[in-house]
Design a protein around this motif. Structure first.
Motif, mmCIF file in Angstrom:
data_model
loop_
_atom_site.group_PDB
_atom_site.id
_atom_site.type_symbol
_atom_site.label_atom_id
_atom_site.label_comp_id
_atom_site.label_asym_id
_atom_site.label_seq_id
_atom_site.Cartn_x
_atom_site.Cartn_y
_atom_site.Cartn_z
ATOM 1 N N LEU A 172 11.337 0.059 6.567
ATOM 2 C CA LEU A 172 11.086 1.123 5.582
ATOM 3 C C LEU A 172 10.968 2.471 6.290
ATOM 4 N N GLN A 173 11.434 3.503 5.608
ATOM 5 C CA GLN A 173 11.258 4.867 6.136
ATOM 6 C C GLN A 173 9.885 5.413 5.767
ATOM 7 N N ARG A 174 9.401 4.997 4.610
ATOM 8 C CA ARG A 174 8.066 5.370 4.164
ATOM 9 C C ARG A 174 7.569 4.272 3.224
ATOM 10 N N GLY A 175 6.258 4.261 2.971
ATOM 11 C CA GLY A 175 5.687 3.249 2.093
ATOM 12 C C GLY A 175 6.032 3.504 0.635
ATOM 13 N N VAL A 176 5.621 2.574 -0.241
ATOM 14 C CA VAL A 176 5.995 2.686 -1.649
ATOM 15 C C VAL A 176 4.950 3.435 -2.491
ATOM 16 N N CYS A 177 3.845 3.861 -1.902
ATOM 17 C CA CYS A 177 2.849 4.613 -2.666
ATOM 18 C C CYS A 177 3.408 5.995 -3.023
ATOM 19 N N PRO A 178 3.358 6.367 -4.302
ATOM 20 C CA PRO A 178 3.891 7.685 -4.673
ATOM 21 C C PRO A 178 3.066 8.852 -4.133
ATOM 22 N N PHE A 179 1.829 8.593 -3.710
ATOM 23 C CA PHE A 179 0.951 9.666 -3.242
ATOM 24 C C PHE A 179 0.994 9.877 -1.733
ATOM 25 N N HIS A 180 1.221 8.780 -0.986
ATOM 26 C CA HIS A 180 1.101 8.853 0.473
ATOM 27 C C HIS A 180 2.311 8.193 1.141
ATOM 28 N N ALA A 181 2.812 8.818 2.186
ATOM 29 C CA ALA A 181 3.955 8.239 2.891
ATOM 30 C C ALA A 181 3.554 6.950 3.606
ATOM 31 N N TYR A 182 2.377 6.949 4.219
ATOM 32 C CA TYR A 182 1.977 5.802 5.048
ATOM 33 C C TYR A 182 0.540 5.406 4.753
ATOM 34 N N CYS A 183 0.359 4.615 3.690
ATOM 35 C CA CYS A 183 -0.976 4.093 3.424
ATOM 36 C C CYS A 183 -0.903 2.568 3.330
ATOM 37 N N PHE A 184 -2.066 1.930 3.348
ATOM 38 C CA PHE A 184 -2.181 0.472 3.349
ATOM 39 C C PHE A 184 -1.392 -0.130 2.181
ATOM 40 N N GLU A 185 -1.651 0.355 0.973
ATOM 41 C CA GLU A 185 -0.953 -0.189 -0.199
ATOM 42 C C GLU A 185 0.549 0.079 -0.124
ATOM 43 N N GLY A 186 0.894 1.266 0.359
ATOM 44 C CA GLY A 186 2.309 1.631 0.436
ATOM 45 C C GLY A 186 3.079 0.791 1.436
ATOM 46 N N LEU A 187 2.378 0.290 2.459
ATOM 47 C CA LEU A 187 3.054 -0.454 3.523
ATOM 48 C C LEU A 187 2.858 -1.963 3.445
ATOM 49 N N ALA A 188 1.830 -2.427 2.714
ATOM 50 C CA ALA A 188 1.506 -3.863 2.790
ATOM 51 C C ALA A 188 1.349 -4.547 1.430
ATOM 52 N N SER A 189 1.519 -3.831 0.322
ATOM 53 C CA SER A 189 1.409 -4.479 -0.995
ATOM 54 C C SER A 189 2.642 -5.337 -1.257
ATOM 55 N N GLY A 190 2.561 -6.176 -2.278
ATOM 56 C CA GLY A 190 3.707 -6.999 -2.673
ATOM 57 C C GLY A 190 4.975 -6.182 -2.898
ATOM 58 N N PRO A 191 4.897 -5.070 -3.656
ATOM 59 C CA PRO A 191 6.102 -4.261 -3.868
ATOM 60 C C PRO A 191 6.690 -3.682 -2.578
ATOM 61 N N SER A 192 5.846 -3.401 -1.577
ATOM 62 C CA SER A 192 6.399 -2.879 -0.314
ATOM 63 C C SER A 192 7.176 -3.979 0.411
ATOM 64 N N ILE A 193 6.700 -5.221 0.323
ATOM 65 C CA ILE A 193 7.427 -6.342 0.941
ATOM 66 C C ILE A 193 8.798 -6.489 0.275
#
Ligand code: ZN
Length: 299
Positions: A172-193
Motif C-alpha cells: 500500500l502507498q497509504r492506509g485506508v483511513c480517510p483522515f490519516h495516511a498512516y494510522c493503525f486502522e488504516g494499515l491493519a483493519s480488515g479493509p486495509s488487508i
C-alpha cells in the motif's frame, strides 16, 4: 434479577435480557433504520419482555457504536455524536431508554469499552485491573480499563488512530483511513488487508505474507499502548483476530520490537499477555449487561 442490554451497531441493534451472571436469556435483532423506528422497536421489545416475564428490569446497559458522548456533565451525554451513519448524528440513545423506563439505572458506553468491561467481569481479563481490549475488524477500536474503571476522558480513546510508520515493503502507498495516511486502522483493519492483497483476509492462507505484515503493525501499536498505559495484558478480538496464527506472530514481533527494554517476567515471551476474548460472539451483548450491572452498582 433481570437486566436489559442493547448492543447498538450500525446495521442492527441487538436487544437482550440477561441475568446477574451475564447469561443471555433472550435476544432480538432489530435493524438499524431511522433512530425513531429503531429506538421505538427496542423499547417495545423490553416492555413486552417485562410483561411476559412479570418482572421489571433492574437496570439497562447500552454498548453503542460511536462516536458517543460519555461526559456526564455534557448536554449531549448518552448521545451518539457526529457520525457518517445517515440520520444518527446527535441522537439521544440513552435518553430514549431512560424516558421509557423512568428511575431504572442506565449504563452507557462505547461498544468497545463495554466488551472490555464484560471480559473483565466474566471473561479473559478477570485477573487484570488495568488492561486494554482491542477489536481488530472492519475498524479498529480500543477500550481501556484502569484500576477497574473504563478509561474515559475528554472524548473516548481512539486507539485505532494511533499513528504508525508504514513498513517499507508494504504494497500500500497509504492506509485506508480517510483522515490519516498512516494510522493503525488504516494499515491493519480488515479493509486495509483487502485493499492491499486484493482479496478478503479470511480467504488468504495462514502462511501468506499478509499475516507477517499484519502482526508487525499490531505489535507496533501494542508497544505504543504499553509505553503509555502499562497494561497487565491485552485482549485481542474482532474478525481479523479469528486468524489465530496471528497470536504467536504478534508475540514474536512484539518481543523483537521491545528489544529487551521491559523488565518483567510476563514481558519475556508475552505468552499470557496477549489473549483472545473468552466471550466470543456474546461479547457485545455481555458488554451491555456489564454496563447495566455497573450502573446498578453505582446507583
Ligand atoms: Zn486514522
Amino acid at each position: 434479577m433481570l437486566i436489559g442490554g442493547i448492543e447498538g451497531g450500525g446495521t442492527k441493534f441487538v436487544c437482550a435480557i440477561g441475568d446477574a451472571a451475564g447469561h443471555v436469556l433472550a435476544r432480538e435483532r432489530i435493524p438499524t433504520t431511522t433512530p425513531a423506528e429503531t429506538l421505538r422497536q427496542s423499547v417495545e421489545y423490553f416492555q413486552a419482555q417485562q410483561a411476559a416475564r412479570g418482572e421489571k428490569l433492574a437496570a439497562f446497559g447500552i454498548a453503542s457504536f460511536g462516536p458517543v458522548d460519555l461526559n456526564p456533565a455534557s448536554a449531549h451525554y448518552g448521545f451518539i455524536t457526529r457520525t457518517p451513519k445517515t440520520g444518527w448524528s446527535y441522537v439521544d440513545v440513552a435518553g430514549a431508554v431512560r424516558r421509557a423506563f423512568p428511575g431504572v439505572p442506565v449504563g452507557f458506553d462505547t461498544d468497545v469499552n463495554g466488551a472490555g468491561l464484560a471480559e473483565h467481569r466474566w471473561g479473559a481479563a478477570r485477573a487484570w485491573q488495568t488492561f486494554v481490549y482491542l477489536t481488530i475488524g472492519t475498524g479498529i477500536g480500543g477500550g481501556g480499563m484502569h484500576e477497574g474503571r473504563t478509561l474515559r476522558g475528554l472524548i473516548h480513546p481512539e486507539m485505532g488512530h494511533l499513528q504508525l510508520p508504514i513498513r517499507a515493503d508494504d504494497p500500500l502507498q497509504r492506509g485506508v483511513c480517510p483522515f490519516h495516511a498512516y494510522c493503525f486502522e488504516g494499515l491493519a483493519s480488515g479493509p486495509s488487508i483487502e485493499r492491499r492483497w486484493g482479496q478478503r483476509g479470511e480467504t488468504l492462507p495462514p502462511d501468506h505474507p499478509a499475516w507477517d505484515l499484519e502482526a508487525h503493525y499490531i505489535a507496533h501499536a501494542l508497544l505504543d499502548i504499553m509505553t503509555v498505559l502499562s497494561p497487565e495484558g491485552f485482549v485481542l478480538g474482532g474478525s481479523v483476530m479469528h486468524q489465530r496464527q496471528l497470536f504467536p506472530l504478534i508475540r514474536a514481533r512484539l518481543a523483537a520490537l521491545a528489544n529487551g527494554y521491559f523488565v518483567h517476567p510476563r514481558l519475556e515471551t508475552f505468552e499470557d499477555y496477549l489473549v483472545p476474548p473468552a466471550l466470543g460472539d456474546d461479547a457485545g451483548v455481555c458488554g451491555a449487561f456489564a454496563l447495566a450491572l455497573a450502573a446498578l452498582e453505582e446507583s
